[in-house]
Design an enzyme around this catalytic site. Sequence first.
Site, PDB file in Angstrom:
ATOM      1  N   ASP A   1      34.303  46.978  39.902  1.00  0.00           N
ATOM      2  CA  ASP A   1      33.765  47.926  38.922  1.00  0.00           C
ATOM      3  C   ASP A   1      33.961  49.325  39.482  1.00  0.00           C
ATOM      4  OD1 ASP A   1      32.171  48.642  36.506  1.00  0.00           O
ATOM      5  OD2 ASP A   1      30.780  49.390  38.030  1.00  0.00           O
TER       6      ASP A   1
ATOM      7  N   GLU B   1      38.555  46.365  35.090  1.00  0.00           N
ATOM      8  CA  GLU B   1      38.499  46.740  33.681  1.00  0.00           C
ATOM      9  C   GLU B   1      39.722  47.576  33.297  1.00  0.00           C
ATOM     10  OE1 GLU B   1      35.161  48.509  30.561  1.00  0.00           O
ATOM     11  OE2 GLU B   1      34.848  48.609  32.730  1.00  0.00           O
TER      12      GLU B   1
ATOM     13  N   ASP C   1      25.910  48.148  38.819  1.00  0.00           N
ATOM     14  CA  ASP C   1      27.330  48.101  39.177  1.00  0.00           C
ATOM     15  C   ASP C   1      27.726  46.732  39.726  1.00  0.00           C
ATOM     16  OD1 ASP C   1      27.501  50.746  38.399  1.00  0.00           O
ATOM     17  OD2 ASP C   1      27.067  51.504  40.422  1.00  0.00           O
TER      18      ASP C   1
END
Length: 389
Positions: free
Chosen positions: A185, A269, A353
């Site tokens: 992340d 991501e 997170d």
Amino acid sequence: MVKRAYRYRFYPDAEQEALLHRTFGCVRYVWNRALAERVRRYKDEGQSTSYVETAKWLTAWKRDEESAFLREVSNVPLQQALRQQQNAFTNFFAKRAKYPRFKSRKRSRRSATFANNAFTFRGGQLRLAKTSAPLDVVWHRRLPEGADPSSVTVSCDSADRWFVSILVEETITAPASAEAVVGIDVGLEHLLTLSTGEKIANPRHERADRRKLAKAQRRLSRKAKDSNNRAKARKAVARIHARIADRRRDHLHKVTTRLVRENQALAIEDLAVRNMIGNHSLARAISDASWTELRSMLRYKTSWYGRHLLLVDRWYPSSKLCSTPGCSHMNQRMSLSVRSWTCPMCGTAHDRDVNAARNMLAAGLAESENACGGLVRPAPESSGGGATR
């Protein structure tokens, strides 16, 4: 076999510097003139243009008295500029890039590419076409044994530092297969948060030099335009920017290399960073974190070392979803100020997170598993050339 670029700094003598600056100017002239002619031809005649046709234009331009200066430099970088322009149009029509733009004398990158018929590399010495002496290259690391460079790109950055990038084909020995997989992340408070719970600090290189940069920019703004003092002040600003970029790139290389060597699969991501920079409150911090360069490094390094980069859809609610196995609770709203929360369904306390990284890993693995349980969705290959490091 992969194409890999090795970048070195070098120090040209007066003759080489003058020749290379002329070469940069000729490359820019050929690019702009060919682009203008392509556009005019399509508008007036409705015809597309191929590289072969632009190469014929170049021959005619060199015979013309007004552009006879093109004969003073090697012809190969000029041809390479036309090939690069053809590739730019190919990428545009394939919707991989924007429409090719004209090169600016002040803002565009100063570079020239020499194919293997325009340079010699023998005994550790690199000599370019039309130069009488080899380049004074700082060989801070060795080229692969028996390397046969296919092209050499010479560039000069805004701080007037000279670099040569040598493209070679190399067989990279992949490290032993790793059993570990990790979700990643990206963030601003911490550059990366891993699904293992580890948090990698964000060095914030631009913020560290912000005061020094602002002072140098104020000095630049007070100098008279087109004066020698303004040129010196501009170079001082450029050196600070170069220091920031170098430190940032070095840190990203170290982090990405470690992650790729230690893990067989990495899930991250698929962020639209360009859109996120539109948020003026976060644009400076996002640019300083350089998420785009981070993902680019992960992409080509996973390809080199036989790893897998798993891209998770940007709309996946990784922060809002509880990562506890068997729990499917998802918060409907969660502002950026919320850094930890407790799941009302299972009672698990989450770090925002770390929870997002764990959900990223689960989502990446779920999308990548086929009927046999193999990883089948690596990130797409880059359309560009070789990568450094």
